[in-house]
Design an enzyme around this catalytic site. Structure first.
Site, PDB file in Angstrom:
ATOM      1  N   TYR A  91       0.835  -1.193   0.000  1.00  0.00           N
ATOM      2  CA  TYR A  91       0.000   0.000   0.000  1.00  0.00           C
ATOM      3  C   TYR A  91       0.874   1.248   0.000  1.00  0.00           C
ATOM      4  O   TYR A  91       1.707   1.448   0.883  1.00  0.00           O
ATOM      5  CB  TYR A  91      -0.872  -0.031   1.251  1.00  0.00           C
ATOM      6  CG  TYR A  91      -2.113   0.812   1.225  1.00  0.00           C
ATOM      7  CD1 TYR A  91      -3.185   0.468   0.427  1.00  0.00           C
ATOM      8  CD2 TYR A  91      -2.224   1.927   2.044  1.00  0.00           C
ATOM      9  CE1 TYR A  91      -4.363   1.220   0.448  1.00  0.00           C
ATOM     10  CE2 TYR A  91      -3.380   2.682   2.076  1.00  0.00           C
ATOM     11  CZ  TYR A  91      -4.449   2.327   1.264  1.00  0.00           C
ATOM     12  OH  TYR A  91      -5.597   3.071   1.288  1.00  0.00           O
ATOM     13  N   SER A 181       1.828  -7.693   1.739  1.00  0.00           N
ATOM     14  CA  SER A 181       0.761  -6.817   2.211  1.00  0.00           C
ATOM     15  C   SER A 181      -0.308  -6.644   1.124  1.00  0.00           C
ATOM     16  O   SER A 181      -0.910  -7.621   0.692  1.00  0.00           O
ATOM     17  CB  SER A 181       1.359  -5.487   2.665  1.00  0.00           C
ATOM     18  OG  SER A 181       0.418  -4.732   3.402  1.00  0.00           O
ATOM     19  N   GLN A 182      -0.545  -5.411   0.653  1.00  0.00           N
ATOM     20  CA  GLN A 182      -1.493  -5.236  -0.449  1.00  0.00           C
ATOM     21  C   GLN A 182      -1.106  -6.097  -1.641  1.00  0.00           C
ATOM     22  O   GLN A 182      -1.963  -6.679  -2.313  1.00  0.00           O
ATOM     23  CB  GLN A 182      -1.551  -3.772  -0.880  1.00  0.00           C
ATOM     24  CG  GLN A 182      -2.430  -3.524  -2.093  1.00  0.00           C
ATOM     25  CD  GLN A 182      -2.368  -2.084  -2.550  1.00  0.00           C
ATOM     26  OE1 GLN A 182      -3.238  -1.299  -2.226  1.00  0.00           O
ATOM     27  NE2 GLN A 182      -1.326  -1.730  -3.286  1.00  0.00           N
ATOM     28  N   ASP A 267       1.740  -8.425  14.044  1.00  0.00           N
ATOM     29  CA  ASP A 267       1.488  -7.478  12.963  1.00  0.00           C
ATOM     30  C   ASP A 267       0.324  -6.559  13.345  1.00  0.00           C
ATOM     31  O   ASP A 267      -0.807  -7.013  13.475  1.00  0.00           O
ATOM     32  CB  ASP A 267       1.151  -8.257  11.685  1.00  0.00           C
ATOM     33  CG  ASP A 267       1.111  -7.384  10.452  1.00  0.00           C
ATOM     34  OD1 ASP A 267       0.936  -6.156  10.586  1.00  0.00           O
ATOM     35  OD2 ASP A 267       1.234  -7.949   9.346  1.00  0.00           O
ATOM     36  N   HIS A 296       4.790  -6.058  10.777  1.00  0.00           N
ATOM     37  CA  HIS A 296       4.334  -6.124   9.384  1.00  0.00           C
ATOM     38  C   HIS A 296       5.462  -6.402   8.389  1.00  0.00           C
ATOM     39  O   HIS A 296       5.186  -6.675   7.223  1.00  0.00           O
ATOM     40  CB  HIS A 296       3.588  -4.842   9.013  1.00  0.00           C
ATOM     41  CG  HIS A 296       2.785  -4.959   7.759  1.00  0.00           C
ATOM     42  ND1 HIS A 296       1.897  -5.997   7.540  1.00  0.00           N
ATOM     43  CD2 HIS A 296       2.751  -4.189   6.640  1.00  0.00           C
ATOM     44  CE1 HIS A 296       1.339  -5.853   6.346  1.00  0.00           C
ATOM     45  NE2 HIS A 296       1.838  -4.775   5.783  1.00  0.00           N
TER      46      HIS A 296
END
Length: 317
Positions: A91, A181-182, A267, A296
């Site tokens: 992101y 992640s994204q 996370d 994360h």
């Protein structure tokens, strides 16, 4: 950061109900059929970025509505690659600089690093009428009233078209979708929408189990949803219905390629329960690496080599 989600024994049993609407498959078939009516071939221009050990190409391909999306294609110099890894970004990140993306090519794999439209570290502007060029993140409720209008419809379509572009550009025998992640959420979306993948590598994947994420995480991007609904609580069901069309666990239930997930139990950005939601619904063969004390960043450099070893086990290179 202390553990903020469920204990591991509960995570290993956490399997929420899928949230896909009855027209989920028809929605995506219509979306992708429309995107593929644009048949302009991807363009790859060789560039010299000062990194001599690889061959680098600046790629432009047609994404959502034929709009141009950028990417780096990084190839091992002087040799053909059996694998091509199509990697999506986190992101706000974008494709960044070539020298940030050398591991796969150094190991003998082709690497297509896909930009993210509108994200601040990217080069791909979002020129759709409802958005703008690169800017600071804030995408989760853009179009929350209607899946046809939501930003993620465009971003996921770009991801699918990136796989199409990689097949056109790279003569690799085996193809993997990957990302953190994204980017992991996009890899899961591709896993459920694209036939013929050979591996999926979602690291601490975002975009899964949206309602749980909005309830548990106090960090963006999930926090954007909670902040929106604090002001407009009457739109909660409409918003989560829209987000269900872009939920990684709904795509995972349609996947077939072997997958290696990663999850970090401390996370604060992507609660581990949301990762397990997608993992437990993944329809193909899947394994997961658990990092109990990580946030994360997930497994970081350690997990990078786990991905390499996983691909090598599926088809040596």
């Amino acid at each position: 950061m202390p553990m903020l989600d469920l204990p591991l024994d509960q995570l290993e049993r956490y399997r929420p109900a899928l949230t896909h609407e009855p027209d989920f498959d028809a929605f995506w078939a219509k979306t992708l059929d429309a995107a593929r009516t644009v048949t302009d071939p991807p363009k790859a221009v060789r560039v010299d970025v000062g990194v001599r050990a690889v061959d680098t190409y600046d790629v432009t391909f047609a994404g959502w509505a034929g709009e141009p999306v950028r990417g780096w294609l990084v190839l091992p110099r002087g040799r053909a690659a059996r694998w091509c890894v199509v990697e999506f970004q986190g992101y706000g990140v974008g494709r960044g600089r070539v020298h940030e993306h050398l591991l796969y090519a150094a190991c003998g794999l082709a690497h297509f690093v896909v930009d993210a439209r509108g994200h601040s570290r990217g080069d791909t502007g979002d020129i759709s009428p409802v958005s703008s060029g690169p800017h600071e993140p804030g995408f989760m409720t853009q179009g929350a009233h209607d899946p046809e209008a939501h930003y993620l419809r465009r971003l996921i379509t770009d991801a699918v078209r990136a796989v199409d572009a990689a097949r056109d550009l790279v003569g690799a025998e085996l193809l993997a979708a990957a990302g953190p992640s994204q980017g992991g959420g996009l890899a899961l979306a591709v896993s459920g929408l694209v036939a013929g993948l050979d591996a999926v590598l979602p690291d601490v994947p975002f975009l899964c189990d949206h309602r749980r994420g909005a309830l548990v995480s106090d960090r963006v991007p999930f926090l954007e949803v909670a902040q929106f609904l604090r002001k407009r609580p009457e739109l909660a069901e409409e918003t989560f219905r829209t987000l269900s069309y872009f939920d990684g666990m709904n795509f995972a239930a349609r996947a077939t390629a072997p997958a290696l997930f990663s999850v970090a139990l401390m996370d604060p950005v992507v609660p581990p329960s949301t990762v397990y939601a997608a993992y437990h619904h993944y329809a193909g063969p899947a394994d997961i690496r658990v990092y109990p004390f990580n946030e994360h960043e997930g497994g970081g450099a350690l997990h990078a080599m786990e991905r390499i070893d996983f691909l090598r086990g599926l088809g040596d290179f």
